[in-house]
Design a protein around this motif. Sequence first.
Motif, mmCIF file in Angstrom:
data_model
loop_
_atom_site.group_PDB
_atom_site.id
_atom_site.type_symbol
_atom_site.label_atom_id
_atom_site.label_comp_id
_atom_site.label_asym_id
_atom_site.label_seq_id
_atom_site.Cartn_x
_atom_site.Cartn_y
_atom_site.Cartn_z
ATOM 1 N N LYS A 136 0.757 -1.204 0.070
ATOM 2 C CA LYS A 136 0.038 -0.007 0.060
ATOM 3 C C LYS A 136 0.874 1.209 -0.065
ATOM 4 O O LYS A 136 1.465 1.753 0.983
ATOM 5 C CB LYS A 136 -0.856 0.030 1.103
ATOM 6 N N ASN A 137 1.168 1.864 -1.229
ATOM 7 C CA ASN A 137 2.058 2.833 -1.210
ATOM 8 C C ASN A 137 1.811 3.639 -2.597
ATOM 9 O O ASN A 137 1.315 3.024 -3.751
ATOM 10 C CB ASN A 137 3.604 2.114 -1.311
ATOM 11 N N SER A 138 1.683 4.832 -2.721
ATOM 12 C CA SER A 138 1.530 5.623 -3.631
ATOM 13 C C SER A 138 2.455 5.466 -4.843
ATOM 14 O O SER A 138 2.213 5.842 -6.182
ATOM 15 C CB SER A 138 1.427 6.998 -3.358
ATOM 16 N N ARG A 139 3.461 5.032 -4.514
ATOM 17 C CA ARG A 139 4.610 4.753 -5.635
ATOM 18 C C ARG A 139 4.540 3.345 -6.318
ATOM 19 O O ARG A 139 5.317 2.902 -7.042
ATOM 20 C CB ARG A 139 5.964 5.013 -5.067
ATOM 21 N N VAL A 140 3.493 2.581 -5.907
ATOM 22 C CA VAL A 140 3.334 1.138 -6.440
ATOM 23 C C VAL A 140 1.753 1.072 -7.100
ATOM 24 O O VAL A 140 0.764 1.202 -6.212
ATOM 25 C CB VAL A 140 3.436 -0.014 -5.460
ATOM 26 N N VAL A 141 1.575 1.034 -8.354
ATOM 27 C CA VAL A 141 0.167 1.050 -8.901
ATOM 28 C C VAL A 141 0.114 -0.038 -9.891
ATOM 29 O O VAL A 141 0.944 -0.641 -10.346
ATOM 30 C CB VAL A 141 -0.001 2.356 -9.864
ATOM 31 N N ASN A 142 -1.175 -0.291 -10.177
ATOM 32 C CA ASN A 142 -1.843 -1.458 -10.764
ATOM 33 C C ASN A 142 -2.448 -1.125 -12.262
ATOM 34 O O ASN A 142 -3.371 -0.389 -12.221
ATOM 35 C CB ASN A 142 -2.355 -2.679 -10.121
ATOM 36 N N VAL A 143 -1.847 -1.485 -13.410
ATOM 37 C CA VAL A 143 -2.488 -1.104 -14.573
ATOM 38 C C VAL A 143 -3.087 -2.577 -15.256
ATOM 39 O O VAL A 143 -2.179 -3.477 -15.373
ATOM 40 C CB VAL A 143 -1.475 -0.202 -15.545
ATOM 41 N N VAL A 144 -4.303 -2.374 -15.270
ATOM 42 C CA VAL A 144 -4.774 -3.708 -16.021
ATOM 43 C C VAL A 144 -5.050 -3.624 -17.582
ATOM 44 O O VAL A 144 -5.549 -2.750 -18.159
ATOM 45 C CB VAL A 144 -6.207 -4.072 -15.405
ATOM 46 N N ILE A 145 -4.362 -4.734 -18.298
ATOM 47 C CA ILE A 145 -4.339 -4.697 -19.841
ATOM 48 C C ILE A 145 -5.266 -5.905 -20.088
ATOM 49 O O ILE A 145 -4.715 -6.985 -20.203
ATOM 50 C CB ILE A 145 -3.071 -4.386 -20.141
ATOM 51 N N PRO A 146 -6.573 -6.077 -20.104
ATOM 52 C CA PRO A 146 -7.061 -7.236 -20.492
ATOM 53 C C PRO A 146 -6.729 -7.764 -22.109
ATOM 54 O O PRO A 146 -6.008 -6.875 -22.993
ATOM 55 C CB PRO A 146 -8.664 -6.850 -20.929
ATOM 56 N N ALA A 147 -6.765 -8.925 -22.259
ATOM 57 C CA ALA A 147 -6.195 -9.921 -23.209
ATOM 58 C C ALA A 147 -6.881 -9.205 -24.572
ATOM 59 O O ALA A 147 -5.893 -8.890 -25.574
ATOM 60 C CB ALA A 147 -6.483 -11.158 -23.276
ATOM 61 N N ASN A 148 -8.021 -8.627 -24.775
ATOM 62 C CA ASN A 148 -8.514 -8.344 -25.893
ATOM 63 C C ASN A 148 -9.054 -6.742 -26.027
ATOM 64 O O ASN A 148 -9.984 -6.474 -26.445
ATOM 65 C CB ASN A 148 -9.929 -9.211 -26.340
ATOM 66 N N SER A 149 -8.279 -5.881 -25.083
ATOM 67 C CA SER A 149 -8.655 -4.477 -25.002
ATOM 68 C C SER A 149 -8.466 -3.902 -26.287
ATOM 69 O O SER A 149 -7.731 -4.016 -27.035
ATOM 70 C CB SER A 149 -7.702 -4.037 -23.990
ATOM 71 N N THR A 150 -9.520 -3.144 -26.344
ATOM 72 C CA THR A 150 -9.701 -1.955 -27.831
ATOM 73 C C THR A 150 -9.138 -0.537 -27.299
ATOM 74 O O THR A 150 -9.300 0.107 -28.181
ATOM 75 C CB THR A 150 -10.852 -2.036 -28.472
ATOM 76 N N ASP A 151 -8.968 -0.398 -26.012
ATOM 77 C CA ASP A 151 -8.702 0.829 -25.565
ATOM 78 C C ASP A 151 -7.328 1.374 -26.198
ATOM 79 O O ASP A 151 -6.449 0.699 -26.433
ATOM 80 C CB ASP A 151 -8.184 0.870 -24.247
ATOM 81 N N ALA A 152 -7.412 2.582 -26.918
ATOM 82 C CA ALA A 152 -6.323 3.400 -27.810
ATOM 83 C C ALA A 152 -5.120 3.470 -27.021
ATOM 84 O O ALA A 152 -4.128 3.059 -27.635
ATOM 85 C CB ALA A 152 -6.939 4.832 -28.308
ATOM 86 N N ASN A 153 -5.195 3.999 -25.672
ATOM 87 C CA ASN A 153 -4.207 4.290 -25.006
ATOM 88 C C ASN A 153 -3.428 2.827 -24.526
ATOM 89 O O ASN A 153 -2.176 2.678 -24.702
ATOM 90 C CB ASN A 153 -4.221 4.801 -23.452
ATOM 91 N N ILE A 154 -4.061 1.644 -24.401
ATOM 92 C CA ILE A 154 -3.490 0.584 -24.189
ATOM 93 C C ILE A 154 -3.040 -0.236 -25.408
ATOM 94 O O ILE A 154 -1.715 -0.721 -25.367
ATOM 95 C CB ILE A 154 -4.416 -0.449 -23.480
ATOM 96 N N GLN A 155 -3.632 0.049 -26.463
ATOM 97 C CA GLN A 155 -3.125 -0.467 -27.672
ATOM 98 C C GLN A 155 -1.705 0.240 -28.139
ATOM 99 O O GLN A 155 -0.845 -0.501 -28.484
ATOM 100 C CB GLN A 155 -4.071 -0.247 -28.833
ATOM 101 N N GLN A 156 -1.667 1.636 -27.831
ATOM 102 C CA GLN A 156 -0.400 2.369 -28.043
ATOM 103 C C GLN A 156 0.804 1.690 -27.308
ATOM 104 O O GLN A 156 1.650 1.775 -27.811
ATOM 105 C CB GLN A 156 -0.889 3.741 -27.841
ATOM 106 N N PHE A 157 0.301 1.482 -26.109
ATOM 107 C CA PHE A 157 1.325 0.919 -25.195
ATOM 108 C C PHE A 157 1.950 -0.349 -25.551
ATOM 109 O O PHE A 157 3.226 -0.444 -25.487
ATOM 110 C CB PHE A 157 0.751 0.988 -23.675
ATOM 111 N N ILE A 158 1.167 -1.208 -25.968
ATOM 112 C CA ILE A 158 1.638 -2.476 -26.339
ATOM 113 C C ILE A 158 2.437 -2.439 -27.648
ATOM 114 O O ILE A 158 3.466 -3.045 -27.568
ATOM 115 C CB ILE A 158 0.403 -3.314 -26.441
ATOM 116 N N GLN A 159 2.075 -1.573 -28.856
ATOM 117 C CA GLN A 159 2.602 -1.797 -29.655
ATOM 118 C C GLN A 159 3.945 -0.756 -29.506
ATOM 119 O O GLN A 159 4.825 -1.310 -30.003
ATOM 120 C CB GLN A 159 1.771 -0.829 -30.749
#
Length: 327
Positions: free
Chosen positions: A105-128
């Motif tokens: 539990k610390n502000s410098r530790v975060v969790n980002v979820v990227i579902p297997a078939n996500s169509t979110d543009a920011n997620i797709q850009q990160f993956i690419q």
Amino acid sequence: MRKIFSTVIILFTGMLAAQAQQPANELLPFRSAAPSFSLSSTNGKQIKLSDCKGKMIVFYCWDNQDKNDHGADTIRQAWNANQEDTAMIFVAVTRKPVATGILPKNSRVVNVVIPANSTDANIQQFIQHYKISSLPRTILIGRQGDILAASLPEGQFDAFVKMFSLVEDRSDANHTTFWDYKVKVGDLIPGNMKLKVVDGKAYTMADLRGQVVLMEFTASWCGVCRELMPHLEKEFWQAYKNKGLKVFGIDLKETPATIRKFAATVGVTYPMVEDDGGKIFYHFAKESAGVTKVVLLDKTGHIVYMSAQKMEAEEQAALKAKIESML
């Protein structure tokens, strides 16, 4: 020094082996500019590269849909080994949210979820842009927004993170002098911090309010300390002790007998403090820090000066002028 050099060689060899297992077109070049990204964490925080300048970003990406999930252990170990480094952000990138209580539990530790078939543009850009075609994948971004590593061996992940953190500390133009301190000028030292003088009185920092205090961190095995201490004795302690200056030698993790012998050998008479376990030293400095340090506190207990790794004549003169202006 030889042991440290050997460790770095082993770690570097491990990194090369890990990178050799990745196709060349899947690795971002070392020190190349990190692609921009904007990702949403599970706690609603937006993580952007542009907001993290001056921080080292540690990405650990893994598929946590497997019941035998060990990825959380990897990033947790790395966090435990590096949690004192406030210039570091940990980002756990997972397929599904990490269960509550798994990550620190610390502000410098975060969790980002990227579902297997996500169509979110920011997620797709990160993956690419970060070429995440398989998991697990590790990415380290330096304080200036450049790529430090795009693949690290899992079993030594925490050690590599530590190594790159030290490299960033030493190469950061804004932290050249003070890279291994945990404190900064202007910080107030807690009043309940205790200084136990060998064969003498015990002080708290609250007891010393109203006086200018010079704290010299030292150890009998430290050659640089042995060179500096006679100067502190003659030009600071003897010169200003009757004008209100308090000088303490804080000896790191040594026995009273060793400290007494050390003080007699180098010829100092200012009070020597037993820092059992390094509790005092590690309030001021990182675990990897060099022991030679001088810190000056004003009459309110705030830090007004921190020395470089080795105090040359010019720096000693500047410190003397600072003390004279405060007494």
